[in-house]
Write an enzyme that holds these catalytic residues in place. Structure first.
Site, short mmCIF file in Angstrom:
data_model
loop_
_atom_site.label_atom_id
_atom_site.label_comp_id
_atom_site.label_asym_id
_atom_site.label_seq_id
_atom_site.Cartn_x
_atom_site.Cartn_y
_atom_site.Cartn_z
CB CYS A 14 -0.99 0.00 1.17
SG CYS A 14 -0.24 0.19 2.81
CG HIS A 43 -4.42 0.87 3.79
ND1 HIS A 43 -3.63 0.32 2.82
CD2 HIS A 43 -5.56 1.30 3.15
CE1 HIS A 43 -4.24 0.40 1.65
NE2 HIS A 43 -5.40 0.99 1.82
CG ASP A 75 -6.86 1.70 -1.39
OD1 ASP A 75 -5.74 1.33 -1.79
OD2 ASP A 75 -7.30 1.43 -0.26
#
Length: 252
Positions: free
Chosen positions: A67, A105, A119
Site C-alpha cells: 500500500c 494503510h 486506492d
C-alpha cells in the site's frame, strides 16, 4: 517524475482533464497492470518510501508493491496530471472486528467537485474510486461499498457490510509511513513477512502466486496449483505479472 513513462506502464495517454472520468480510468488500469506484491521483503530489498525510488521500482523495473508504495506513487502521479490528491492514514479492521495500528494503510483522497477515495494498494478492493461524501451504498464491480462516519472525524469504509478500514482526516506525507512500513516488512507479527505473495485481478476473478501456490479464482471458483521448482515459479512471475526475477523470493 517521467509522467509519460508512468502512463506508458499503465497503457494510457495523459488525461486531457483532471476529472472523475480520468480518475476512474487511472485507478482501474493501475489495479489491472501493477501487481499488489510483497516480494521485496522476501528478496532482501529495502522498502524505500521515496518517490524516485518507487518510480524506479514500479515503472522502470515494472514491479509492484504494497500500500505505501503503490498509493504513494499513485498520489504523486495524480498530482502531476493535475489532481488535488493527498495521502491519508488508515487503520485496517482485523478479522475479529478490532482495529489495527495507526498508519496500517495508506489511501489517497482526491478533491474534485466532492471528495473521492482512490486506492490501488489494498489488494482486492474497489475497482473504481468511491465518493467519500456518499450516504448511500455504492455499487462497484468488486462489491458494494458504504462510507460511514466514525469517531473523531474518521471515516469507515465497508465492503459488502464488512468494515475494511478507518481513514483519519489529517493529511500525511509519504515519509510519515516509514516506521510502520519498516514494521510491516520486518516484524514476525506482520502478515507480509509470512511468505511472498503477488496478485492481480484476472478475467472475472484474480490470479495470486503465494510461495509456490498458484491460485486462480474465476467467477468465484478457486483453483490452486502447486508449482514444481524455481524455474516454474519464475516463469509464472513473468507470464502472469510481468515481473522478471533472477531468483525466487525466499519463504521464512
Amino acid at each position: 517524475m517521467d509522467v509519460a513513462a508512468y502512463l506508458d506502464r499503465l497503457g494510457l495517454d495523459r488525461p486531457a482533464t483532471a476529472d472523475v472520468t480520468a480518475l476512474r480510468v487511472l485507478q482501474e488500469r493501475h489495479l489491472a497492470v501493477v501487481p499488489f506484491e510483497n516480494l521485496s521483503i522476501h528478496l532482501g530489498e529495502p522498502i524505500v518510501l521515496d518517490t524516485e525510488a518507487l518510480f524506479d521500482k514500479i515503472v522502470r523495473r515494472r514491479r509492484g508493491g504494497f500500500c505505501y508504495e503503490l498509493n504513494g506513487l499513485f498520489a504523486a502521479l495524480l498530482r502531476e496530471v493535475g489532481f488535488d490528491a493527498e495521502l491519508k492514514a488508515a487503520k485496517v479492521f482485523r478479522p475479529d472486528g478490532t482495529l489495527g495500528p495507526p498508519f496500517d494503510h495508506a489511501v489517497v483522497r482526491v478533491e474534485l467537485d466532492e471528495p473521492w477515495l482512490a486506492d490501488v494498494g489494498f489488494g482486492g478492493f474497489s475497482r473504481f474510486p468511491l465518493r467519500l461524501s456518499a450516504t448511500e451504498a455504492q455499487a462497484d464491480p468488486d462489491g458494494e461499498f458504504l462510507i460511514l462516519d466514525a469517531p473523531h472525524g474518521d471515516i469507515d469504509v465497508l465492503l459488502d457490510g464488512k468494515p475494511q478500514y478507518r481513514i483519519e482526516p489529517r493529511t500525511r506525507a509519504l515519509g510519515e509511513f516509514v516506521p510502520t512500513a519498516f514494521w510491516q516488512a520486518t516484524s514476525p507479527d506482520s502478515h507480509f513477512t509470512r511468505g511472498p505473495a503477488c496478485s492481480l485481478p484476472g478475467d472475472h476473478g484474480r490470479v495470486t502466486l503465494a510461495g509456490d501456490r498458484l491460485i486462480v479464482t474465476t467467477h468465484g471458483v478457486r483453483e490452486e496449483t502447486r508449482l514444481s521448482g524455481d524455474q516454474e515459479i519464475l516463469d509464472v512471475y513473468r507470464k502472469e505479472f510481468g515481473i522478471e526475477l533472477t531468483r525466487v523470493p525466499e519463504r521464512p
